[in-house]
Design an enzyme around this catalytic site. Structure first.
Site, PDB file in Angstrom:
ATOM      1  N   SER A  37       0.804  -1.220   0.000  1.00  0.00           N
ATOM      2  CA  SER A  37       0.000   0.000   0.000  1.00  0.00           C
ATOM      3  C   SER A  37       0.842   1.277   0.000  1.00  0.00           C
ATOM      4  O   SER A  37       0.296   2.371   0.069  1.00  0.00           O
ATOM      5  CB  SER A  37      -0.902   0.022   1.230  1.00  0.00           C
ATOM      6  N   SER A 148     -12.062 -15.834  11.376  1.00  0.00           N
ATOM      7  CA  SER A 148     -13.184 -14.895  11.538  1.00  0.00           C
ATOM      8  C   SER A 148     -14.238 -15.051  10.450  1.00  0.00           C
ATOM      9  O   SER A 148     -15.289 -14.404  10.518  1.00  0.00           O
ATOM     10  CB  SER A 148     -12.666 -13.458  11.561  1.00  0.00           C
ATOM     11  N   TYR A 159     -15.381  -6.418   9.899  1.00  0.00           N
ATOM     12  CA  TYR A 159     -14.267  -7.221   9.371  1.00  0.00           C
ATOM     13  C   TYR A 159     -14.693  -8.657   9.057  1.00  0.00           C
ATOM     14  O   TYR A 159     -14.371  -9.177   7.979  1.00  0.00           O
ATOM     15  CB  TYR A 159     -13.155  -7.209  10.420  1.00  0.00           C
ATOM     16  N   LYS A 163     -14.216 -11.409   5.639  1.00  0.00           N
ATOM     17  CA  LYS A 163     -13.454 -12.664   5.629  1.00  0.00           C
ATOM     18  C   LYS A 163     -14.357 -13.818   5.207  1.00  0.00           C
ATOM     19  O   LYS A 163     -13.928 -14.727   4.495  1.00  0.00           O
ATOM     20  CB  LYS A 163     -12.832 -12.893   7.013  1.00  0.00           C
ATOM     21  N   ILE A 192      -2.601 -14.494  14.640  1.00  0.00           N
ATOM     22  CA  ILE A 192      -1.188 -14.440  14.282  1.00  0.00           C
ATOM     23  C   ILE A 192      -0.678 -13.067  14.718  1.00  0.00           C
ATOM     24  O   ILE A 192      -1.285 -12.049  14.332  1.00  0.00           O
ATOM     25  CB  ILE A 192      -1.002 -14.577  12.745  1.00  0.00           C
ATOM     26  N   ASN A 197      -2.847  -6.641  14.681  1.00  0.00           N
ATOM     27  CA  ASN A 197      -3.460  -6.803  16.012  1.00  0.00           C
ATOM     28  C   ASN A 197      -2.518  -6.406  17.151  1.00  0.00           C
ATOM     29  O   ASN A 197      -2.736  -6.760  18.304  1.00  0.00           O
ATOM     30  CB  ASN A 197      -3.948  -8.254  16.206  1.00  0.00           C
TER      31      ASN A 197
HETATM   32  P1  NAD Z   1      -0.303  -6.705   8.565  1.00  0.00           P
HETATM   33  O1  NAD Z   1      -0.932  -5.442   9.039  1.00  0.00           O
HETATM   34  O2  NAD Z   1       1.060  -7.033   9.016  1.00  0.00           O
HETATM   35  O3  NAD Z   1      -0.333  -6.786   6.983  1.00  0.00           O
HETATM   36  C1  NAD Z   1      -1.406  -6.293   6.240  1.00  0.00           C
HETATM   37  C2  NAD Z   1      -0.929  -6.067   4.851  1.00  0.00           C
HETATM   38  O4  NAD Z   1      -1.999  -5.549   4.066  1.00  0.00           O
HETATM   39  C3  NAD Z   1       0.199  -5.058   4.817  1.00  0.00           C
HETATM   40  O5  NAD Z   1       1.198  -5.485   3.927  1.00  0.00           O
HETATM   41  C4  NAD Z   1      -0.478  -3.805   4.309  1.00  0.00           C
HETATM   42  O6  NAD Z   1       0.381  -2.959   3.578  1.00  0.00           O
HETATM   43  C5  NAD Z   1      -1.548  -4.384   3.405  1.00  0.00           C
HETATM   44  N1  NAD Z   1      -2.622  -3.417   3.234  1.00  0.00           N
HETATM   45  C6  NAD Z   1      -3.414  -2.898   4.199  1.00  0.00           C
HETATM   46  N2  NAD Z   1      -4.219  -1.966   3.655  1.00  0.00           N
HETATM   47  C7  NAD Z   1      -3.905  -1.914   2.344  1.00  0.00           C
HETATM   48  C8  NAD Z   1      -4.377  -1.133   1.259  1.00  0.00           C
HETATM   49  N3  NAD Z   1      -5.351  -0.226   1.418  1.00  0.00           N
HETATM   50  N4  NAD Z   1      -3.823  -1.327   0.045  1.00  0.00           N
HETATM   51  C9  NAD Z   1      -2.846  -2.231  -0.133  1.00  0.00           C
HETATM   52  N5  NAD Z   1      -2.357  -3.000   0.849  1.00  0.00           N
HETATM   53  C10 NAD Z   1      -2.882  -2.824   2.066  1.00  0.00           C
HETATM   54  O7  NAD Z   1      -1.316  -7.853   8.993  1.00  0.00           O
HETATM   55  P2  NAD Z   1      -1.367  -9.417   8.656  1.00  0.00           P
HETATM   56  O8  NAD Z   1      -1.798 -10.076   9.903  1.00  0.00           O
HETATM   57  O9  NAD Z   1      -0.138  -9.873   7.974  1.00  0.00           O
HETATM   58  O10 NAD Z   1      -2.606  -9.459   7.656  1.00  0.00           O
HETATM   59  C11 NAD Z   1      -2.574 -10.056   6.377  1.00  0.00           C
HETATM   60  C12 NAD Z   1      -3.921 -10.689   6.094  1.00  0.00           C
HETATM   61  O11 NAD Z   1      -4.115 -11.763   6.991  1.00  0.00           O
HETATM   62  C13 NAD Z   1      -5.118  -9.754   6.287  1.00  0.00           C
HETATM   63  O12 NAD Z   1      -6.019  -9.918   5.226  1.00  0.00           O
HETATM   64  C14 NAD Z   1      -5.741 -10.245   7.566  1.00  0.00           C
HETATM   65  O13 NAD Z   1      -7.129 -10.027   7.624  1.00  0.00           O
HETATM   66  C15 NAD Z   1      -5.423 -11.712   7.492  1.00  0.00           C
HETATM   67  N6  NAD Z   1      -5.498 -12.387   8.792  1.00  0.00           N
HETATM   68  C16 NAD Z   1      -4.653 -12.004   9.794  1.00  0.00           C
HETATM   69  C17 NAD Z   1      -4.762 -12.643  11.024  1.00  0.00           C
HETATM   70  C18 NAD Z   1      -3.900 -12.275  12.171  1.00  0.00           C
HETATM   71  O14 NAD Z   1      -4.224 -12.697  13.302  1.00  0.00           O
HETATM   72  N7  NAD Z   1      -2.815 -11.540  11.979  1.00  0.00           N
HETATM   73  C19 NAD Z   1      -5.694 -13.648  11.201  1.00  0.00           C
HETATM   74  C20 NAD Z   1      -6.528 -13.993  10.155  1.00  0.00           C
HETATM   75  C21 NAD Z   1      -6.407 -13.356   8.939  1.00  0.00           C
HETATM   76  C1  RM4 Z   2      -8.211 -12.391  12.607  1.00  0.00           C
HETATM   77  C2  RM4 Z   2      -8.588 -12.935  13.971  1.00  0.00           C
HETATM   78  C3  RM4 Z   2      -7.525 -12.540  14.925  1.00  0.00           C
HETATM   79  C4  RM4 Z   2      -7.342 -11.039  14.875  1.00  0.00           C
HETATM   80  C5  RM4 Z   2      -7.050 -10.598  13.474  1.00  0.00           C
HETATM   81  C6  RM4 Z   2      -6.921  -9.117  13.338  1.00  0.00           C
HETATM   82  O1  RM4 Z   2      -9.102 -12.698  11.619  1.00  0.00           O
HETATM   83  O2  RM4 Z   2      -9.837 -12.428  14.356  1.00  0.00           O
HETATM   84  O3  RM4 Z   2      -7.864 -12.953  16.231  1.00  0.00           O
HETATM   85  O4  RM4 Z   2      -6.270 -10.683  15.727  1.00  0.00           O
HETATM   86  O5  RM4 Z   2      -8.066 -11.017  12.639  1.00  0.00           O
END
Ligand code: NAD
Ligand code: RM4
Length: 256
Positions: A37, A148, A159, A163, A192, A197
């Site tokens: 982004s 989620s 959110y 998902k 994660i 988070n």
């Molecule tokens: P993170 O915040 O480290 O990474 C999010 C990524 O999305 C970043 O690279 C960011 O630049 C990008 N992003 C956000 N908004 C954007 C935009 N408007 N345009 C382009 N890119 C954008 O978080 P993460 O945990 O690595 O999340 C990655 C994916 O995993 C997400 O879709 C999140 O919903 C999903 N997820 C995360 C968890 C968790 O617990 N961390 C759990 C389930 C699902």
């Molecule tokens: C995931 C799940 C995790 C939360 C992240 C942001 O989908 O709900 O618990 O920490 O989203």
């Protein structure tokens, strides 16, 4: 070398889960398109990832564009093909989760979340699928959905539907794209520890509670999600489509 000479495009790849997945794909022999982004090109986090990938002996480019825009998918795929002539794998990973209560959810925050996580993703998947169809060799599309998609969250009412939407999109796209040999699957991470988070889990009580809810007794790290993504991307998963892979350390099943 599960992904030898494949071209993998990952959105939200400069940080967190996307970054770990990009690195593992490169270790498995892929060239990688890092969508993020930040500024159109030259994002610091993306640049450092490019250097890491090049050190492994693979190629990488970055593309900066807002995943909330319905045109971003086409732009990313265009840049990917310009650099590497083809794409084999598309991972839709970019997402946000600005924790917020339901009764005072603003229309702006709701739309920002749905646009970033789901609406842009729909057309990114479409752009990737059209390119794969044109190439004629099938492909693998993976959406990073979430646990989620299956369970609720009082501070995640904007959110969780995104998902669930991504999971459903992969199921329908598996049907729509099977005739082209394009497989579509969802990865459902549990909790994660990443930037998404960081604030939420800064609350020690919540951190300990979420850790203890898992069967394995710990939260996930981004690398825990990279292997499952590589598997679904690879030919090891050649008969896997329309599936969802929960990667949550046993969080979901751990009722009592
Ligand atoms: P993170 O915040 O480290 O990474 C999010 C990524 O999305 C970043 O690279 C960011 O630049 C990008 N992003 C956000 N908004 C954007 C935009 N408007 N345009 C382009 N890119 C954008 O978080 P993460 O945990 O690595 O999340 C990655 C994916 O995993 C997400 O879709 C999140 O919903 C999903 N997820 C995360 C968890 C968790 O617990 N961390 C759990 C389930 C699902
Ligand atoms: C995931 C799940 C995790 C939360 C992240 C942001 O989908 O709900 O618990 O920490 O989203």
């Amino acid at each position: 070398m599960l992904l030898k000479d494949k071209v993998v495009v990952i959105t939200g790849a400069s940080r967190g889960i996307g970054r770990a997945a990009a690195l593992e794909c490169a270790k498995q022999g892929a060239d990688v398109v890092i969508a993020h982004s930040g500024r159109p090109t030259g994002n610091d986090a993306a640049q450092s990832l490019i250097i890491e990938i090049q050190a492994i002996g693979r190629r990488a480019i970055d593309v900066g564009a807002d995943s909330a825009s319905l045109d971003t998918g086409e732009l990313i795929i265009h840049e990917a093909v310009k650099a590497f002539d083809k794409i084999d794998v598309f991972v839709n990973n970019a997402g946000i989760c600005p924790f917020h209560s339901f009764l005072d959810m603003s229309k702006d925050l709701y739309m920002q979340t749905v646009n970033t996580n789901l609406n842009g993703a729909y057309f990114a998947v479409q752009a990737a699928a059209n390119q794969m169809k044109k190439q004629g060799n099938g492909g693998s599309i993976i959406a990073v959905s979430s646990i989620s998609a299956l369970v609720g969250g009082g501070m995640q009412t904007h959110y969780t539907p995104t998902k669930a939407g991504l999971l459903s999109l992969m199921q329908s796209c598996a049907v729509a794209l099977g005739e082209y040999g394009i497989r579509c699957n969802a990865v459902l991470p549990g909790t994660i520890a990443t930037d998404i988070n960081k604030e939420d889990l800064a609350d020690k009580e919540k951190f300990n509670y979420m850790s203890s809810r898992t069967c394995l007794g710990r939260l996930g790290v981004p690398e825990d999600i990279a292997g499952p993504i590589v598997f679904l991307a690879s030919d090891m998963a050649s008969y896997v489509t329309g599936a969802s892979l929960l990667v949550d350390g046993g969080l979901f099943v751990n009722l009592q």
